[in-house]
Write a protein that holds these residues in place. Structure first.
Motif, PDB file in Angstrom:
ATOM      1  N   ILE A 148       0.960  12.286   1.664  1.00 18.40           N
ATOM      2  CA  ILE A 148       0.008  11.841   2.693  1.00 18.40           C
ATOM      3  C   ILE A 148      -0.861  10.728   2.135  1.00 18.40           C
ATOM      4  O   ILE A 148      -1.091   9.699   2.774  1.00 18.40           O
ATOM      5  CB  ILE A 148      -0.851  13.036   3.152  1.00 18.40           C
ATOM      6  N   PHE A 149      -1.294  10.956   0.923  1.00 18.00           N
ATOM      7  CA  PHE A 149      -2.164   9.958   0.300  1.00 18.00           C
ATOM      8  C   PHE A 149      -1.422   8.628   0.193  1.00 18.00           C
ATOM      9  O   PHE A 149      -1.970   7.566   0.508  1.00 18.00           O
ATOM     10  CB  PHE A 149      -2.585  10.450  -1.080  1.00 18.00           C
ATOM     11  N   LEU A 150      -0.198   8.717  -0.222  1.00 17.58           N
ATOM     12  CA  LEU A 150       0.613   7.511  -0.358  1.00 17.58           C
ATOM     13  C   LEU A 150       0.712   6.807   0.982  1.00 17.58           C
ATOM     14  O   LEU A 150       0.619   5.581   1.078  1.00 17.58           O
ATOM     15  CB  LEU A 150       2.004   7.889  -0.872  1.00 17.58           C
ATOM     16  N   TYR A 151       0.897   7.585   2.011  1.00 17.87           N
ATOM     17  CA  TYR A 151       1.030   6.984   3.333  1.00 17.87           C
ATOM     18  C   TYR A 151      -0.215   6.198   3.692  1.00 17.87           C
ATOM     19  O   TYR A 151      -0.136   5.080   4.203  1.00 17.87           O
ATOM     20  CB  TYR A 151       1.300   8.076   4.365  1.00 17.87           C
ATOM     21  N   PHE A 152      -1.348   6.801   3.412  1.00 20.77           N
ATOM     22  CA  PHE A 152      -2.577   6.094   3.781  1.00 20.77           C
ATOM     23  C   PHE A 152      -2.765   4.853   2.928  1.00 20.77           C
ATOM     24  O   PHE A 152      -3.274   3.830   3.394  1.00 20.77           O
ATOM     25  CB  PHE A 152      -3.782   7.016   3.689  1.00 20.77           C
ATOM     26  N   LYS A 153      -2.362   4.955   1.680  1.00 20.73           N
ATOM     27  CA  LYS A 153      -2.400   3.761   0.830  1.00 20.73           C
ATOM     28  C   LYS A 153      -1.508   2.687   1.436  1.00 20.73           C
ATOM     29  O   LYS A 153      -1.841   1.510   1.451  1.00 20.73           O
ATOM     30  CB  LYS A 153      -1.908   4.104  -0.579  1.00 20.73           C
ATOM     31  N   GLY A 154      -0.346   3.139   1.911  1.00 18.92           N
ATOM     32  CA  GLY A 154       0.591   2.197   2.505  1.00 18.92           C
ATOM     33  C   GLY A 154       0.026   1.604   3.779  1.00 18.92           C
ATOM     34  O   GLY A 154       0.214   0.421   4.067  1.00 18.92           O
ATOM     35  N   MET A 155      -0.682   2.417   4.520  1.00 21.95           N
ATOM     36  CA  MET A 155      -1.232   1.942   5.773  1.00 21.95           C
ATOM     37  C   MET A 155      -2.199   0.796   5.529  1.00 21.95           C
ATOM     38  O   MET A 155      -2.236  -0.168   6.289  1.00 21.95           O
ATOM     39  CB  MET A 155      -1.937   3.080   6.489  1.00 21.95           C
ATOM     40  N   GLU A 156      -2.944   0.930   4.432  1.00 16.38           N
ATOM     41  CA  GLU A 156      -3.864  -0.157   4.110  1.00 16.38           C
ATOM     42  C   GLU A 156      -3.096  -1.455   3.879  1.00 16.38           C
ATOM     43  O   GLU A 156      -3.596  -2.542   4.112  1.00 16.38           O
ATOM     44  CB  GLU A 156      -4.670   0.176   2.853  1.00 16.38           C
ATOM     45  N   ALA A 157      -1.869  -1.289   3.391  1.00 17.22           N
ATOM     46  CA  ALA A 157      -1.074  -2.478   3.087  1.00 17.22           C
ATOM     47  C   ALA A 157      -0.168  -2.840   4.249  1.00 17.22           C
ATOM     48  O   ALA A 157       0.711  -3.680   4.101  1.00 17.22           O
ATOM     49  CB  ALA A 157      -0.247  -2.235   1.831  1.00 17.22           C
ATOM     50  N   GLY A 158      -0.370  -2.197   5.370  1.00 17.93           N
ATOM     51  CA  GLY A 158       0.382  -2.600   6.548  1.00 17.93           C
ATOM     52  C   GLY A 158       1.680  -1.865   6.772  1.00 17.93           C
ATOM     53  O   GLY A 158       2.495  -2.281   7.586  1.00 17.93           O
ATOM     54  N   ILE A 159       1.879  -0.796   6.055  1.00 19.83           N
ATOM     55  CA  ILE A 159       3.098  -0.030   6.275  1.00 19.83           C
ATOM     56  C   ILE A 159       2.876   0.886   7.465  1.00 19.83           C
ATOM     57  O   ILE A 159       1.832   1.526   7.592  1.00 19.83           O
ATOM     58  CB  ILE A 159       3.460   0.774   5.027  1.00 19.83           C
ATOM     59  N   THR A 160       3.874   0.951   8.334  1.00 21.64           N
ATOM     60  CA  THR A 160       3.625   1.663   9.577  1.00 21.64           C
ATOM     61  C   THR A 160       4.400   2.952   9.706  1.00 21.64           C
ATOM     62  O   THR A 160       4.198   3.684  10.651  1.00 21.64           O
ATOM     63  CB  THR A 160       3.984   0.779  10.773  1.00 21.64           C
ATOM     64  N   ASP A 161       5.313   3.242   8.842  1.00 22.61           N
ATOM     65  CA  ASP A 161       5.947   4.542   8.961  1.00 22.61           C
ATOM     66  C   ASP A 161       6.281   5.108   7.590  1.00 22.61           C
ATOM     67  O   ASP A 161       6.017   4.486   6.564  1.00 22.61           O
ATOM     68  CB  ASP A 161       7.179   4.498   9.878  1.00 22.61           C
ATOM     69  N   PHE A 162       6.879   6.282   7.613  1.00 27.22           N
ATOM     70  CA  PHE A 162       7.122   7.006   6.372  1.00 27.22           C
ATOM     71  C   PHE A 162       8.390   6.543   5.657  1.00 27.22           C
ATOM     72  O   PHE A 162       8.825   7.170   4.708  1.00 27.22           O
ATOM     73  CB  PHE A 162       7.244   8.505   6.667  1.00 27.22           C
ATOM     74  N   GLY A 163       8.994   5.482   6.165  1.00 21.49           N
ATOM     75  CA  GLY A 163      10.255   5.032   5.561  1.00 21.49           C
ATOM     76  C   GLY A 163      10.078   4.754   4.082  1.00 21.49           C
ATOM     77  O   GLY A 163       9.172   4.023   3.661  1.00 21.49           O
ATOM     78  N   LEU A 164      10.953   5.344   3.320  1.00 19.79           N
ATOM     79  CA  LEU A 164      10.835   5.239   1.864  1.00 19.79           C
ATOM     80  C   LEU A 164      10.846   3.791   1.412  1.00 19.79           C
ATOM     81  O   LEU A 164      10.054   3.378   0.560  1.00 19.79           O
ATOM     82  CB  LEU A 164      11.999   6.000   1.231  1.00 19.79           C
ATOM     83  N   LEU A 165      11.722   3.009   2.022  1.00 22.35           N
ATOM     84  CA  LEU A 165      11.919   1.657   1.507  1.00 22.35           C
ATOM     85  C   LEU A 165      10.667   0.805   1.664  1.00 22.35           C
ATOM     86  O   LEU A 165      10.424  -0.108   0.885  1.00 22.35           O
ATOM     87  CB  LEU A 165      13.101   1.000   2.225  1.00 22.35           C
ATOM     88  N   ASN A 166       9.871   1.136   2.680  1.00 23.12           N
ATOM     89  CA  ASN A 166       8.624   0.388   2.852  1.00 23.12           C
ATOM     90  C   ASN A 166       7.760   0.458   1.619  1.00 23.12           C
ATOM     91  O   ASN A 166       7.089  -0.487   1.241  1.00 23.12           O
ATOM     92  CB  ASN A 166       7.803   0.981   3.993  1.00 23.12           C
ATOM     93  N   PHE A 167       7.761   1.656   1.027  1.00 25.08           N
ATOM     94  CA  PHE A 167       6.780   1.903  -0.017  1.00 25.08           C
ATOM     95  C   PHE A 167       7.164   1.267  -1.339  1.00 25.08           C
ATOM     96  O   PHE A 167       6.360   1.189  -2.240  1.00 25.08           O
ATOM     97  CB  PHE A 167       6.581   3.412  -0.198  1.00 25.08           C
ATOM     98  N   PHE A 168       8.412   0.832  -1.402  1.00 21.66           N
ATOM     99  CA  PHE A 168       8.821   0.240  -2.672  1.00 21.66           C
ATOM    100  C   PHE A 168       8.060  -1.052  -2.949  1.00 21.66           C
ATOM    101  O   PHE A 168       7.818  -1.404  -4.093  1.00 21.66           O
ATOM    102  CB  PHE A 168      10.328  -0.035  -2.656  1.00 21.66           C
TER     103      PHE A 168
END
Lengths: 167, 544, 100, 485, 664
Positions: free
Chosen positions: B182-202
């Motif tokens: 969850i934390f990662l997701y919110f970190k990602g959201m700050e960077a503009g990531i919009t879903d839980f897709g793994l590849l986004n977070f790379f």
């Protein structure tokens, strides 16, 4: 004069309240509580709320306490039986002390809102307390008023269900 | 067939629905239907295998919206790449064997048992193919349930303790991972990531502190599943108590979830933290290798011994994975498959004798070779596969792991780990000797029957794989290679070690021949990361 | 009219005494009486605030609280009677078969 | 002064309440003339009434209507919670008949009382005036006191009623005192006005009267939602009350408490969020931990579920402490799914138990898994959902609750939460251990599952599983519901 | 022909598969044995073809690599299933297939009537295949397959009589000790691979490629590390100090196994490996010295033990260890050719010796079996005077014994003497050379002594077998004696292939043959060799004479003690009981290892399991659970059931909450 009166009433109220929680006989407690309620009614009068005082006497001292005394009589309960939990008093007192302390600090340090409403003492004197209450209750607080009817119905049904000998 | 991946994953669920309509007394039908379902699943999964192009892309992708509420968007996002492909195949391959292994072992509550097996298969497959972190988590947890029941209902004496321990142990880890997720997701959201897709977070650039915390949470969850020392104590209990098929699946597939988790999630998501913790994890892995081997050596219960050997094997896998180079990770991946096959086979073997004698104590056996020659042969082959004899599958993986780790900064760890090779021979051969060699003096053993056709049929595919993967691992490596290369490239963002430069420079600058008399630049203790692999510059001298 | 705080402090004291009563008494009915005392303390606050603020909301509230008190009394005493019918006691120590 | 003119009011916001009240009263009458002994049809009527009310509630979605001069409001938030209450009540009604019949206390007044409870809860959810909320709370509580003690021939039920009553009114004292302080500090009881006035204060958190009022009010509601350290009535009352009522109590009033508390804090006191978050943080941790840890050593299944219910309040408080859209919508979702799964679980408890609730221990579940596989599987689904294992609604709910906390930066709270969940798995698993992994100690009595109970179970399973797999639509509604607060 | 090199290992593999899978069904011993023998014989034929072809090529073209199929390609790492044909591997395949064929043939007779006849031949074929992979492998990894494969076969064959506990133990010991060596091999491989890769971007384990790049290797340093690791591998496989104890135990296997695996082929793999990578080893003077010292030490150490053993095969086993020590000594002093040469001659005479002893045991066993005696058929104290009963065995045995003792004219003399001479004259180890030579010479003395002791005790003197069994003693059948005779001849004349130059009679074919292989090593070695005064021919002649004298002294001593004065050994034992006991018990090395490694490992395992795993690791886990449960108990009893307690808790909560905000 008023201060003295307030002090006397307060003294009586506190003493009777203490009696409520110290009397061994529940009947005595009940009587002491009625005394406290009377004191409160007196306060209400002092606070320009005569209708509240009347209701206080009728509902509390009259209805509720009678009901209680009646129950006590019905169940034929005498004094508190055992003295098993003497530590209770200590804990209770400590909690009570801190409750008082906390509350008083809250009251003293807290800031009540400034008077904003139209109902000054003069106005109450002028229109009559009862009328003002009624006006408020049937306009702004219509819904709660209606809800109380349900509440009372529930209470009646509940009391019947629980206490009637045979349903 | 664009959704063959979903089909593979959910076929077992269809099988469950089918089983529901079969009366629970017709055990034969239940077994056969389950077997048929798993075989069909395997066949369908072969479509994936054959259709898979050996490149680094995710294939057979399906990506449809699933949950969208509040800040979260979860998608049904599945695909395979070279890394997950083989684990999917391994799962579908092991399942029919697992089903077949319980034809006679499980006589009670057959229907429920088969349903558990099929549910488990779906859970495992789902976890391997999920590219959505949330979806992965769901499958990851779903797996627990049937396994819990399998251990708890059809297990041995101490089954309840083992089952509960298994469940809660795993749950503690995975729930912490959930928070990290969850934390990662919110970190990602700050960077503009919009879903839980793994590849986004790379592509997410996280600061070191965040990475460390998140990595620890992920690593903890996976470490429990792997299981790494000192979080391994649930494993011997679970294995010992589980029914044969349970142990097989647990060893062959479930444990891979942990290592797969590292490869797929923990490392690429948090490469810097992974690099930072590589020494720690390698230390634990190496301790695991040696420790588990030593403990396995003195076990009295064959199954427990195999369980501890699993701990050691997976220690190797972890070591390879944390070498962060192609060789190490490929080795790790191969070792996962190998371990699945060899240890799965070992548990089957233990199951065979347990079914016959209802004991697993080593001291109850001895000299079985005489009575059960086929069994002895198979046992021996599997033993040597587990020991990692060249020519069997175990070797290729182990070798690549050690090679890769040796090339990386984990050199000293590798040396210690390599000694695990000796210890594994000690305990495996010792148990083999005590069970199979010696006088056949126990009268109960003298009437043992050799393996029957069904049991041989179970083992043959495994034996074929043991040799095939040992002698010709190329198809396996080829398919996973691009994906692993991509992973390695992705992970190699680690802070460049200042010491690397001089080595390159020295060897380039020095006139040829000068070096021959000088001290070697690459002293074993020196940091010479494999980063230089990437440098295409070839010393002109080397062309000769 | 007295100072607002006097009433409030009085209310607080009554509230505390009620609390002590609940914590220390054994007779269920007396405990209930103490609860009533707590409610009354709240009432006193309401009325005092209402007077101070010059709006009637507080007093209306008190009115409803009284109704509630009555309803509760009815139900509560019925419960006590029902309990007594089974147990022949209204000692709070006896209201403890369910524990742990 | 002129005559009092009764204002023209828009009845739409309280239409479901009116329907239910009227139905309840009608039922009271019908009951009197009902043929002796036959009370089942009352359950059906109530259930239909509840469905009708639910439809009415549903039609109100998307509206925002204030009525009764700001005493009550119809908005999505209230609607969502009303649906939750109706679900709880509907299920409770369905599972009551069989139980009450068995326990020999199938008095027709049960159903009106349940309906009145729902009315009270609905008022709590939609009330925007301290008085409305208080009265709603009291209607609910008084009804519940009666319902808890409904089986008056049973000592445990008596005791449950009495305990609940005494402690409930004790907590009411605090609640009222708190309301008085709020009233004193702001001069009004209307939530929107309180919000405005508090918003105008320079430093509201420094006004100790306001803060104290908030805390005392929180105490009152914390009692209703069974948050530690105001939770101690819960196990005893849950154990003693008739099981269907326990089920109902664990789902409905808890949700109502949250509804009121959410509305109070988010509408009236958002400026004090730092303060109440802090307190809720601590309460959440305490509640989860106490609930889960105590449950580990319980044998009575109703007590286990009671402690579990405490723990669940703790989880919900995690979302509340976060106080953001994710967390609060998580509460909404969670309360709804909790209604399904918990009442479902209690339904199984009803079926397994024997007359006089003698079969209430986990040990009595031994062997259920293979003697009554369907019941056991259903129970397993509920238990896994309660434990927060996907793919069940309980997991999604927990996910959003903890996500809210993480989003707000309360990572440690989330971590404590998940550790608690893991610990909780133990006692849920324990029930399953008995169901599947132990042989029955005595001969299994064939339990007849009546149609209403079966229906309830079907609804509960659907409500547990479907939102677990496709939670999107409910979550979106929950999001919308909290957005307008 | 070179292209068909893959056929060489393939034939035995086929044999293995046929016998392994269907042998049980075939049942007919002739067919099984025939298949096994033929297959290896086919390999021998192919080997001969390759040898012929290679002889026809000019020396610089005598290298050929054949990739059969790609094996492991991963990242930079590349290892193919590929074979390397060069003079060295040619020698080895000839030895392996040649001696192997003979031993297969011999086994048909020797193993006659054994229960697992098919199993034996399957294993034997498998062994040959592994050994051929080992010697043909063109990269370290293929070599390693063979390396471990022969270990496996050794395990299987030692454990052939698996119902005997001692056999199982010995098999396991052999495998584990080999594994210790493999550990070293792997680390060496990694080091070399990593060093080349990271420093020169040459990622290879291929011998030819390493050879081509070997000039890049530094002297000492990393090479020392790598080669020492490789050497550990060699000590494991070739039973050198400290990993030699498995070999004597390995005699639990059938005698042909001892001949093939534990004398002629497998145990020489270490020597071969050093030869194969001579260009790397030579770059580390330290390693070379270690090899030489270890080799010499092993030679003398094993020889001492050999003097006191009574089991005929054990004597031979220690002799093998000792001779292997010689080979390592040769490698260590840079005399690679000599080492390989000794490897070959040793294969001939030691195989012959083992087979001969097998023949004796076979006969003894038969005789003892007839009289239902349980006496040990392998104990020399039960033998004596067998030369009359078994003339062919006796003669071949004697020839081989003479060869091993280093009597001029026989093969052993040439190879052994060259080693001794090279160790004396080598320029690598400074003053150590005298010591090395001295030890070598002493070992030669002991060798001559114990080998002739063996011959005397077995074939001469009184027949100590029970008289009634005597009549059953007879010569073995032809299938056994033919291999004996062939090997006997080879043992006698094999040495002429590599006659030292000093004789001037024949060119040293062997040295010329292997020259291209060791050329580079010699070149590297010359960089640090101390070119002192070149030892004169006189000295060489003198030393040669001295070694002959030494051999003769040894023989004479044995003759005195075991033929003339048979009570002498007893006296000797009485005079130095402690020494004898120590020697007889193999210097207590096994016990020492048990004490140092085996028992601590077991104890550690027990401790880690019972003490650490269960008590600490699991204890923490369960401890947490128990603590939580304990807290649960406390919480539970706080739930006292009393309303006032509940109310107290609530009130306390309120007070604390309020208090916090008021007093904060």
């Amino acid at each position: 004069m008023e201060t003295l009166f307030f002090l006397i009433i307060s003294f009586v109220a506190i003493v009777s309240a203490i009696l409520v929680i110290t009397c061994k006989n529940p009947i005595n407690s009940a009587l002491a509580l009625i005394m406290t309620f009377f004191c409160l009614a007196t306060y209400y009068v002092m606070l320009d709320a005569p209708f509240m005082a009347a209701v206080q006497v009728m509902v509390y001292a009259g209805a509720i306490m009678v009901l209680m005394v009646f129950t006590i009589m019905l169940l034929n309960i005498r004094v508190d039986s055992s003295k098993k939990h003497s530590h209770k008093l200590v804990f209770g007192s400590i909690i009570g002390f801190f409750t008082v302390l906390n509350s008083i600090i809250v009251i003293v340090k807290g800031r009540a809102a400034l008077p904003t409403g139209p109902y000054s003492g003069e106005m109450i004197q002028k229109f009559g307390h009862t009328e003002l209450i009624g006006r408020e209750m049937f306009t702004n607080f219509l819904l709660p008023f209606e809800v109380t009817s349900i509440l009372l119905l529930v209470a009646i049904v509940g009391a019947v269900i629980l206490a009637k000998k045979k349903i | 067939m664009s959704n063959v991946l979903s089909l593979t994953t959910f076929l077992p669920i269809l099988g469950v629905l089918l089983l529901l309509f079969i009366p629970k007394d017709s055990k034969g039908v239940l077994r056969n239907v389950t077997l048929a379902v798993t075989v069909v699943t395997f066949l369908v999964s072969l479509i994936i295998l054959t259709g898979f192009q050996a490149n680094a892309e995710f294939q057979f992708a399906e990506n449809v919206p699933w949950i969208a509420a509040g800040p979260f968007i979860m998608r049904y996002n599945i695909a395979v790449d070279g890394i997950s492909l083989w684990l999917v195949i391994l799962t579908t391959f092991i399942m029919p064997i697992a089903v077949l292994s319980t034809y006679t072992a499980v006589e009670e509550k057959v229907k429920e048992y088969m349903i558990c097996l099929l549910l488990l298969e779906t859970g495992m497959l789902g976890a391997f193919i999920s590219l959505d972190l949330f979806l992965f988590y769901i499958f990851w947890e779903v797996m627990l349930i049937p396994m819990y029941f399998m251990i708890g209902i059809w297990g041995g004496k101490n089954k309840i303790y083992a089952a509960v321990k298994f469940f809660i142990y795993t749950m503690v880890g995975s729930l912490l991972m959930l928070v990290a997720l969850i934390f990662l997701y919110f970190k990602g959201m700050e960077a503009g990531i919009t879903d839980f897709g793994l590849l986004n977070f790379f592509s997410l650039k996280l600061d070191m502190a965040t990475q460390i915390w998140l990595f620890l949470a992920f690593a903890f969850a996976f470490a429990i599943k792997v299981p790494m020392f000192p979080l391994h104590t649930w494993l011997p209990d679970a294995h010992t108590e589980a029914p044969t098929a349970g142990s097989v699946i647990l060893a062959a597939v479930l444990l891979k979830m942990g290592t797969y988790g590292y490869v797929r999630f923990a490392i690429p998501l948090f490469p810097d933290a992974a690099h930072k913790f590589a020494p720690l994890i390698a230390t634990l892995a190496v301790i695991g290798i040696i420790y588990a081997a030593l403990v396995a050596m003195v076990q009295e219960d064959v199954k427990k011994l195999v369980a501890y050997s699993s701990v050691a094997h997976l220690g190797f896998v972890m070591l390879g994975v944390f070498a962060f180079n192609v060789e190490g990770i490929t080795g790790g991946m191969l070792q996962m498959l190998n371990h699945g096959i060899s240890t799965g086979a070992l548990f089957l073997i233990v199951g065979f004798i347990y079914e016959r004698r209802h004991t697993r104590l080593i001291t109850d056996f001895g000299g079985l070779s005489k009575q059960m020659p086929i069994f002895a042969t198979i046992f021996m082959i599997v033993t040597f596969s587990s020991v990692g004899l060249p020519g069997t599958n175990g070797f290729v993986g182990e070798f690549l792991i050690l090679l890769g780790a040796f090339e990386s900064q984990l050199r000293w760890w590798t040396i210690v780990a390599t000694s695990g090779v000796i210890l594994s021979a000690v305990y495996m051969l010792w148990v083999f000797q005590r069970v199979m060699f010696g006088e056949l003096d126990n009268p109960k053993n003298q009437k043992l029957l050799d393996l029957n056709a069904r049991e041989i049929a179970i083992m043959v595919p495994l034996l074929v794989m043991i040799f095939f993967m040992g002698l010709y691992p190329k198809p396996f490596i080829d398919k996973m290679d691009p994906a692993i290369k991509k992973l390695v490239a992705q992970v190699r963002v680690a802070p460049v070690n200042a010491q690397t430069m001089p080595v390159e420079a020295v060897s380039q600058k020095m006139p040829a021949g000068y070096q021959e008399n000088g001290m070697p630049p690459g002293h074993p203790g020196m940091e010479t990361p494999s980063a230089s692999q990437a440098a295409p510059a070839v010393n002109p001298h080397d062309a000769k | 009219m007295e100072n607002l705080n006097s009433y409030l402090i009085m209310s607080a004291i009554l509230f505390a005494i009620g609390t002590i009563g609940v914590l220390t008494r054994k007779n269920v009915i007396v405990i209930f009486m103490c609860v009533e005392m707590m409610l009354n303390a709240a009432n006193l606050s309401f009325v005092a605030f209402s007077r101070h603020l010059g709006n009637m909301d507080g007093q209306i509230f008190v009115f409803f609280i009284m109704t509630v008190a009555a309803a509760e009394a009815a139900v509560g005493l019925a419960l006590i009677i029902a309990f007594y019918n089974n147990k022949e006691s209204i000692d709070v120590d006896d209201v403890s078969i369910m524990k742990w | 002064m002129d005559m009092i003119s009764i204002p023209v009011v828009n009845m739409t916001p309280i239409l479901p309440e009116i329907v239910l009240s009227v139905l309840a009263m009608a039922l009271l009458l019908i009951n009197v003339f009902a043929p002796g002994g036959q009370k089942s049809f009352l359950a059906y009527i109530s259930f239909i009434g509840i469905i009708v009310a639910a439809v009415l509630v549903g039609t109100g979605w998307g509206n925002h209507i204030e009525s009764f001069s700001g005493s009550v409001v119809l908005d999505n938030f209230a609607t969502f919670f009303k649906v939750t209450f109706l679900v709880a009540a509907g299920l409770a009604v369905l599972i009551s008949d069989q139980y009450m019949e068995r326990e020999g206390c199938n008095h027709g007044e049960l159903y009106p009382l349940i309906l009145f409870t729902v009315v009270g809860m609905m008022l709590m959810a939609s009330g925007t005036d301290l008085m409305t909320i208080f009265l709603g709370l009291e209607v609910m509580s008084v009804s519940l006191y009666v319902l808890a003690g409904f089986n008056r021939a049973n000592r445990k039920s008596n005791e449950a009623g009495l305990k609940y009553f005494l402690l409930g009114s004790f907590s009411t004292g605090f609640l009222l005192y708190g309301m008085a302080l709020i009233y004193g500090a702001t001069g009004t009881t209307r939530l929107y006005k309180i919000a405005v006035i508090v918003g105008q204060m320079t430093l509201p958190s420094a006004n100790i009267m306001l803060v104290a009022g908030m805390l005392l009010m929180m105490t009152g509601f914390a009692f209703k939602i069974a948050a530690a350290p105001f939770h101690m009535w819960t196990p005893d009352v849950y154990e003693g009350a008739p099981t269907p009522m326990t089920a109902f109590m664990s789902a409905g009033p808890k949700a109502a408490g949250f509804a009121a508390l959410l509305r109070l804090f988010l509408v009236a006191l958002p400026t004090l969020q730092v303060e109440w978050s802090q307190v809720l943080w601590v309460l959440a941790v305490l509640t989860m931990t106490v609930g889960n840890i105590t449950a580990l050593r319980q044998d009575n299944i109703k007590r286990i579920l009671a402690y579990s219910s405490i723990a669940h309040a703790g989880y919900a408080l995690v979302g509340f402490a976060a106080g953001n859209g994710t967390g609060t919508s998580g509460i909404l979702f969670y309360m709804l799914s909790y209604a399904f799964m918990n009442i479902g679980a209690f339904a199984i408890v009803i079926l397994v138990a024997k007359k006089g609730e003698t079969n209430g221990n986990v040990m009595d579940f031994a062997g259920l898994g293979f003697k009554r596989p369907v019941l056991a599987v259903v129970m397993t689904i509920f238990l896994f959902s309660l434990a927060g294992v996907p793919p069940a609604a309980g997991f999604i709910g927990k996910f959003y609750l903890f996500a809210g906390a993480v989003q707000k930066g309360y990572i440690w709270l989330a971590v404590i939460g998940v550790l608690n969940s893991a610990a909780s798995a133990y006692y849920y698993l324990r029930i399953m251990v008995y169901m599947y992994m132990k042989e029955p100690t005595e001969e299994f009595e064939w339990v007849h599952v009546t149609a209403p109970v079966a229906l309830a179970l079907i609804i509960a399973v659907a409500g547990t599983v479907i939102p677990g797999i496709v939670p999107s639509f409910i979550l979106q509604y929950a999001q919308m519901a909290v957005k307008l607060l | 022909m070179f292209d068909n090199v893959w056929l060489i290992p393939l034939f035995p593999l086929i044999g293995f598969l046929i016998n392994g899978l269907f042998g049980k069904k075939i049942k007919n011993e002739a067919v099984i044995g025939g298949i096994g023998t033929l297959m290896i014989f086919f390999s021998f034929l192919v080997s001969c073809g390759i040898l012929m072809q290679m002889i026809g090529l000019p020396p610089e073209q005598r290298v050929f690599e054949k990739v059969v199929f790609p094996w492991i390609h991963c990242g930079n790492f590349k290892a193919d299933m590929a074979f390397l044909v060069d003079p060295l591997s040619c020698v080895m395949i000839m030895v392996v297939t040649g001696v192997g064929s003979l031993i297969h043939l011999y086994s048909i007779g020797y193993m006659h009537g054994e229960e697992g006849f098919y199993r034996f031949f399957a294993y034997l074929n498998l062994f040959c295949m592994s050994m051929l992979l080992l010697v043909l492998g063109s990269n370290m990894l293929v070599m390693f397959i063979g390396w471990e494969g022969v270990g496996l076969c050794s395990y299987l064959l030692i454990g052939y009589y698996f119902h005997k506990k001692s056999a199982g133990d010995a098999a396991k010991k052999a495998f584990v000790m080999n594994r210790v060596g493999d550990f070293g091999f792997l680390i060496g491989l990694f080091t070399l691979y990593w060093w080349f890769g990271s420093n020169h971007n040459i990622w290879t384990i291929n011998f030819t490629e390493i050879k081509a790049a070997s000039h890049l290797l530094p002297y000492g340093g990393v090479v020392t590390v790598a080669t020492l690791c490789f050497f550990v591998g060699a000590t494991g496989k070739s039973a050198q100090i400290p990993l030699f104890t498995w070999l004597p135990d390995a005699m639990e296997g059938p005698t042909p196994v001892s001949a093939l695996i534990h004398a002629a082929t497998m145990v020489t793999a270490g020597v071969y490996m050093i030869g194969r990578m001579s260009f790397v080893f030579i770059k580390s003077p330290e390693t070379m010295m270690v090899i030489a010292v270890v080799g010499a030490a092993t030679a003398i150490f094993a020889a001492t033990i050999g003097t006191a053993q009574n089991d005929i095969k054990r004597v031979l086993a220690y002799s093998t260890v000792s001779q292997l020590g010689y080979m390592f000594l040769a490698m260590g002093v840079g005399a690679f050719t000599a080492g390989i040469f000794h490897l070959m001659t040793h294969a001939f005479f030691k195989a012959c010796l083992f087979l001969g002893s097998g023949s004796v045991i076979h006969s003894m066993h038969h005789a003892l079996h007839k009289i239902h005696s349980h006496d040990d058929a392998q104990d020399m104290r039960n033998m004596g005077g067998l030369r009359k009963a078994m003339p062919i065995t006796f003669i071949t045995f004697l020839v081989s014994t003479i060869a091993i003792s280093g009597i001029p004219g026989f093969s052993g003399f040439f190879s052994k003497d060259e080693i001794l001479w090279m160790s004396f004259s080598n320029a690598y180890h400074g003053n150590l050379n005298i010591v090395l030579w001295g030890i070598g010479a002493a070992a030669a003395l002991l060798t001559a002594f114990y080998m002739f002791r063996l011959v005397f005790m077995t074939f001469f003197g009184e027949c100590r077998i029970k008289p009634e069994a005597k009549s059953y003693l007879h010569e073995s059948p032809l299938v056994i004696t033919i291999p004996l005779m062939v090997l006997g001849v080879l043992a006698a004349v094999g040495g002429y292939l590599g006659m030292p130059k000093i004789f001037g009679m024949l060119p040293n074919y062997f040295e010329h043959w292997l020259e291209p292989v060791f050329e580079l090593a010699t070149e590297y070695g010359s960089k640090y060799a101390q070119h002192g005064a070149h030892p004169s021919h006189t000295l060489e002649w003198g030393l040669m004479g001295l070694s002959v004298v030494i051999a003769l002294v040894g023989i004479a001593t044995a003759f005195t003690m075991y033929v003339k004065n048979t009570e002498l050994p007893g006296k000797f034992v009485a005079t130095f009981p402690a020494l004898h006991r120590a020697v007889y018990n193999k210097w207590y090395v096994d016990e020492l290892y048990d004490f140092l490694f085996v028992n601590p490992c077991k104890a550690l395992g027990q401790f880690l399991w019972k003490g650490f795993d269960i008590v600490i690791v699991d204890g923490v886990v369960n401890g947490v659970a128990n603590v939580v449960m304990g807290i649960s108990g406390i919480f539970r009893y706080m739930q006292s059931g009393y309303i006032y307690n509940y109310a107290f808790s609530m009130a306390l909560g309120v007070v604390v909450m309020l208090g916090y905000y008021i007093f904060k």
